[in-house]
Design a protein around this motif. Structure first.
Motif, mmCIF file in Angstrom:
data_model
loop_
_atom_site.group_PDB
_atom_site.id
_atom_site.type_symbol
_atom_site.label_atom_id
_atom_site.label_comp_id
_atom_site.label_asym_id
_atom_site.label_seq_id
_atom_site.Cartn_x
_atom_site.Cartn_y
_atom_site.Cartn_z
ATOM 1 N N UNK A 29 72.272 83.188 28.861
ATOM 2 C CA UNK A 29 73.164 84.195 29.434
ATOM 3 C C UNK A 29 74.598 83.997 28.969
ATOM 4 N N UNK A 30 74.941 82.758 28.619
ATOM 5 C CA UNK A 30 76.316 82.458 28.226
ATOM 6 C C UNK A 30 76.436 82.197 26.726
ATOM 7 N N UNK A 31 75.311 82.316 26.015
ATOM 8 C CA UNK A 31 75.342 82.050 24.589
ATOM 9 C C UNK A 31 75.322 83.336 23.776
ATOM 10 N N UNK A 32 75.156 83.203 22.455
ATOM 11 C CA UNK A 32 75.127 84.342 21.508
ATOM 12 C C UNK A 32 76.314 85.261 21.758
ATOM 13 N N UNK A 34 78.610 86.614 19.832
ATOM 14 C CA UNK A 34 78.793 87.849 19.022
ATOM 15 C C UNK A 34 77.949 89.006 19.534
ATOM 16 N N UNK A 35 76.696 88.736 19.874
ATOM 17 C CA UNK A 35 75.838 89.810 20.400
ATOM 18 C C UNK A 35 76.376 90.303 21.736
ATOM 19 N N UNK A 36 76.808 89.347 22.593
ATOM 20 C CA UNK A 36 77.327 89.722 23.914
ATOM 21 C C UNK A 36 78.578 90.587 23.784
ATOM 22 N N UNK A 37 79.535 90.128 23.004
ATOM 23 C CA UNK A 37 80.787 90.880 22.850
ATOM 24 C C UNK A 37 80.527 92.249 22.198
ATOM 25 N N UNK A 38 79.610 92.181 21.180
ATOM 26 C CA UNK A 38 79.275 93.447 20.525
ATOM 27 C C UNK A 38 78.674 94.450 21.492
ATOM 28 N N UNK A 39 77.794 93.992 22.394
ATOM 29 C CA UNK A 39 77.183 94.870 23.377
ATOM 30 C C UNK A 39 78.204 95.467 24.322
ATOM 31 N N UNK A 40 79.161 94.616 24.780
ATOM 32 C CA UNK A 40 80.191 95.102 25.702
ATOM 33 C C UNK A 40 81.055 96.162 25.001
ATOM 34 N N UNK A 41 81.481 95.830 23.781
ATOM 35 C CA UNK A 41 82.354 96.761 23.050
ATOM 36 C C UNK A 41 81.614 98.074 22.734
ATOM 37 N N UNK A 42 80.333 97.937 22.325
ATOM 38 C CA UNK A 42 79.562 99.120 21.946
ATOM 39 C C UNK A 42 79.364 100.052 23.152
ATOM 40 N N UNK A 43 79.036 99.478 24.321
ATOM 41 C CA UNK A 43 78.812 100.324 25.508
ATOM 42 C C UNK A 43 80.092 100.997 25.961
ATOM 43 N N UNK A 44 81.212 100.289 25.887
ATOM 44 C CA UNK A 44 82.502 100.876 26.259
ATOM 45 C C UNK A 44 82.880 101.985 25.266
ATOM 46 N N UNK A 45 82.618 101.723 23.965
ATOM 47 C CA UNK A 45 82.964 102.710 22.925
ATOM 48 C C UNK A 45 82.158 104.004 23.101
ATOM 49 N N UNK A 46 80.822 103.868 23.349
ATOM 50 C CA UNK A 46 79.980 105.052 23.547
ATOM 51 C C UNK A 46 80.446 105.841 24.765
ATOM 52 N N UNK A 47 80.784 105.086 25.867
ATOM 53 C CA UNK A 47 81.268 105.765 27.080
ATOM 54 C C UNK A 47 82.581 106.487 26.803
ATOM 55 N N UNK A 74 82.726 89.236 30.887
ATOM 56 C CA UNK A 74 83.452 88.304 29.997
ATOM 57 C C UNK A 74 84.064 87.162 30.794
ATOM 58 N N UNK A 75 84.613 87.460 31.988
ATOM 59 C CA UNK A 75 85.171 86.405 32.842
ATOM 60 C C UNK A 75 84.124 85.397 33.277
ATOM 61 N N UNK A 76 82.911 85.909 33.612
ATOM 62 C CA UNK A 76 81.838 85.000 34.027
ATOM 63 C C UNK A 76 81.446 84.070 32.875
ATOM 64 N N UNK A 77 81.306 84.652 31.680
ATOM 65 C CA UNK A 77 80.946 83.829 30.518
ATOM 66 C C UNK A 77 82.026 82.789 30.246
ATOM 67 N N UNK A 78 83.301 83.205 30.357
ATOM 68 C CA UNK A 78 84.402 82.273 30.113
ATOM 69 C C UNK A 78 84.397 81.150 31.150
ATOM 70 N N UNK A 79 84.083 81.460 32.420
ATOM 71 C CA UNK A 79 84.064 80.437 33.480
ATOM 72 C C UNK A 79 82.947 79.416 33.271
ATOM 73 N N UNK A 80 81.877 79.838 32.615
ATOM 74 C CA UNK A 80 80.736 78.925 32.448
ATOM 75 C C UNK A 80 81.033 77.737 31.550
ATOM 76 N N UNK A 81 82.074 77.892 30.707
ATOM 77 C CA UNK A 81 82.353 76.816 29.738
ATOM 78 C C UNK A 81 82.854 75.545 30.413
ATOM 79 N N UNK A 82 83.519 75.646 31.543
ATOM 80 C CA UNK A 82 84.076 74.471 32.230
ATOM 81 C C UNK A 82 83.517 74.302 33.635
#
Length: 774
Positions: A29-32, A34-47, A74-82
């Motif tokens: 859930x916190x890895x990959x 590029x795919x995660x960011x790409x998915x977020x950006x792509x869904x926002x762009x289509x909307x 993105x905040x949740x993924x960032x929090x998982x690192x520490x």
């Protein structure tokens, strides 16, 4: 269903995996990123495109929702690192719910686009949704249930939208998407199983590797892995733990070894390459000079890689133990000298060398000699100073013998207080020079604590091979010479001569005869009467004299077994047996009322050892209820001169204190000073028969006898003359005032059975003489 249970189901799997692997799978859930960011950006762009084209509230709401949801994710993924492990677990559950919400938002947005009537927008939405479904599957196949739910959430609204459109061709989507979802589900779960299998296998390999490394690191043996070119690719020991100073990895195995061991290592590797398990022993030398020994086993691996496994076990302690055992088998532990085994080997070698020299040069003189060195009076040193003192003396003697001989000569300890030397010597003169060096070394006193010990030694020598063709003959010749040296007065060297053999054989015959007589109990005390010269000639006592019966039944005197009295063990055994027999006879005479007076018993210096015959006299008298006055103890002057004179003085004083009288035998023939007559408790003096036999023939004998009698009387001592054989001698002794006479004039020594009859006859004769005189 409560949310934690829902998220737990989403993150779990049907596969049985360990907790660490399950955590790794969920952490997808916190890895990959590029795919995660790409998915977020792509869904926002289509909307954003949809909101820009349609300008309606649903599309604007979709855009706002996608933007806000993207930021939260993105905040949740960032929090998982520490995050801590506990917080990370909560973030996993939150991230799974957010992922489902995002997939649902994508599906709802695609539904809006399909029903908008804008086919360009619908096409964009459908393509984006398909791409994001691929991302969902790629990013979340570690959690296949979550991936399946997200795929359904994204595609199910699309299938519904296809049914809701007016265009018949788009309804095909409603048929294709369920098939697509089933295919994706199957692929996701298949990829998941493959991933779980790979991760499980990898984890097991890691555990196995860690275990193997732990075993190798814990193993005291050095383990190396060599490649096909014999280069080291693995070592379980660091260079500082070994004798080498450089890194082992990458080096040729043979180059690590010392030069002398490399051929053996190369041969072992060659045999191992042929499939043989082989081993060899190698030795490393540290810079300090310390040697380390290894038993090295070489074996080829079974993986057809051509590699070799080398296991080297440290056997340094074992080698040291073996070397110590070998050393102890050939050396004396007390002195560090070679032992009898080494002596015998050197003797054999010297004999072989001498044989070769004699064959090469006829008449060549012998080049070596055997010396046997025996410490004089070693038993007395042990008895007076203890075994510690004896050990100090033996170690000092060993060092001094080594100092006295030349390089290449052998000094060995053969046992007890005896040493043997093999020295280079061709003649008597060379041997005497060596003996002089030995005695020079021995002159220096030896200190033991606050005591000073003097080390005297007797030496017997024989030439190799002049005095015997074999080892035993050469050693026997040196032993005979040693016996001759001791018999001649000790502290000297004697070189073997054939005539010495006769004396040794005579000595051994005496010892054998004495042991035979003692074993068969044919030693018999005989008794010679002592007659009062100052009264009416009555018998005042008897002297016990040793007699023994030989194998032929003949009664013989002590001279025939004289050598037995110089043997410290045999002489004590004879004295003890004689005392027992004498006390038995006295007990019988007392019971029969025989007026025997007393019996004088001869005691030698050997009998004065602790626990010797004089220590048992009082106990045996007490056991038989006999008075102390029935025994006298006769000693010769030499016991006063022995190194154990202090023990003699104590013993005599003890006996005198209990009522036994002490006679000094053979007075005038020894070296005792007059001070001994006052130092020791002497009650009687016995004039030696050598003076008595010359009375009437030599004036000197009469003068000496008279002086001794007067001296004895002045000191309050009774004087006895032994060896009286004629009436003339008796008359002279009476005139001189001698108290007692003993000799053939009165009677020869007789067996115990004749004593009572002799006493009666003597008393009858005295009575008859008295009647005639009356």
């Amino acid at each position: 269903m409560p949310i934690p249970r829902v998220t737990h189901w989403l993150l779990s799997t049907r596969e049985q995996v360990s907790a660490p692997i399950a955590a790794q799978l969920a952490n997808g859930l916190f890895g990959s990123l590029p795919i995660f960011i790409g998915g977020v950006i792509n869904s926002v762009a289509v909307a954003a495109v949809a909101a820009g084209r349609m300008h309606t509230a649903p599309f604007i709401g979709w855009l706002v929702f996608e933007a806000l949801l993207g930021l939260v994710r993105i905040g949740v993924v960032q929090s998982s690192h520490s995050a801590t492990p506990e917080r990370l677990e909560r973030l996993r559950h939150l991230a799974s719910l957010l992922s489902v919400a995002w997939a649902t938002s994508v599906g709802v947005g695609a539904l809006l686009c399909l029903t908008s009537g804008d086919w360009v927008l619908a096409t964009i939405a459908c393509l984006s949704t398909a791409a994001m479904v691929c991302g969902i599957c790629l990013r979340n196949f570690g959690t296949p249930r979550l991936a399946a739910v997200m795929t359904f959430a994204a595609l199910a609204p699309c299938a519904l939208g296809g049914l809701m459109t007016q265009e018949p061709s788009l309804r095909i989507i409603s048929v294709q998407l369920p098939i697509f979802m089933v295919t994706i589900f199957s692929a996701s779960f298949g990829l998941h199983r493959m991933l779980v299998s790979w991760m499980t296998t990898t984890a097991e390999l890691e555990r196995s590797k860690a275990l193997n490394e732990t075993i190798l690191q814990s193993n005291p043996d050095l383990t190396l892995i060599l490649d096909a070119d014999h280069r080291i690719v693995f070592s379980n020991r660091q260079p500082e733990e070994l004798v080498c100073q450089s890194v082992l990895t990458g080096r040729d195995f043979c180059s690590v070894l010392e030069e002398k061991d490399r051929p053996a290592a190369a041969a072992a590797l060659a045999r191992a390459q042929r499939g043989e398990l082989t081993s060899f022993t190698t030795c490393f030398t540290r810079p300090t000079g310390e040697k380390l020994w290894f038993d090295t086993v070489v074996n080829e691996t079974s993986d057809a890689s051509g590699r070799f496994i080398v296991v080297a076990r440290d056997i340094t302690r074992q080698k040291h133990s073996e070397e110590r055992a070998i050393w102890m088998a050939h050396h004396d532990t007390l002195t560090g000298l070679p032992n009898r085994a080494v002596l015998q080997d050197r003797l054999d070698a010297a004999l072989m060398q001498a044989d070769g020299r004699i064959l090469a040069v006829d008449g060549d003189a012998p080049g070596h000699a055997l010396l046997i060195v025996d410490v004089d009076n070693f038993k007395i040193i042990n008895d007076t100073l203890g075994h510690d003192g004896g050990d100090v003396l033996l170690r000092a003697l060993a060092a001094r013998l080594r100092a006295a001989v030349g390089h290449g000569d052998l000094v060995a300890r053969t046992g007890g207080d005896e040493f043997a030397l093999i020295v280079a010597a061709r003649d008597d003169e060379a041997l005497h020079r060596i003996a002089a060096r030995i005695y020079e070394e021995l002159r220096e006193p030896i200190l033991h604590g606050d005591r000073v010990m003097e080390c005297g030694a007797s030496i017997g020598a024989s030439f190799i091979p002049l005095d015997g063709p074999g080892r035993s003959e050469v050693m026997k010749a040196a032993d005979i010479a040693l016996y001759a040296a001791k018999a001649a007065g000790r502290a000297q060297m004697k070189i073997f001569e054939p005539a010495m053999m006769d004396e040794v054989e005579r000595h051994q015959a005496m010892i054998t005869a004495a042991r035979f007589a003692l074993k068969r109990k044919t030693i018999l005390p005989h008794y010679q009467p002592k007659v009062c010269l100052t009264g009416e000639g009555r018998i005042v006592g008897f002297e016990a004299l040793l007699r023994w019966r030989d194998r032929d039944g003949h009664v013989r005197g002590p001279d025939a077994i004289q050598a037995a009295f110089n043997d410290p063990i045999l002489s004590v055994a004879i004295s003890d047996y004689m005392l027992e027999m004498i006390l038995n006879d006295i007990e019988g005479w007392v019971a029969d009322g025989v007026a025997f007076g007393h019996v004088a018993v001869n005691v030698t210096s050997g009998d004065f050892r602790p626990g010797g015959i004089v220590e048992t006299v009082l106990d045996r008298l007490k056991a038989r209820n006999l008075p102390a006055s029935c025994l006298q103890i006769e000693v010769t002057e030499d016991v006063f001169l022995d190194k154990g004179a202090l023990d003699v003085e104590r013993a005599l004083k003890r006996l005198s204190h209990h009522g036994l009288r002490i006679a000094l035998d053979d007075f005038g023939t020894g070296y005792a000073s007059l001070s001994h007559l006052t130092q020791f408790p002497v009650d009687l003096l016995k004039i030696d028969r050598s003076f008595i036999g010359q009375i009437g023939a030599k004036g000197d004998a009469e003068a000496i006898s008279s002086i001794v009698i007067n001296l004895g009387h002045c000191l309050g001592l009774e004087v006895i003359a032994e060896g009286v054989e004629t009436v003339q001698q008796q008359e002279h002794l009476i005139t001189m005032g001698c108290d007692t006479g003993q000799g053939y004039l009165y009677a020869r020594a007789m067996p115990a059975a004749d004593v009572s009859g002799h006493v009666r006859e003597h008393e009858a004769a005295r009575a008859l003489i008295h009647m005639r005189q009356a």
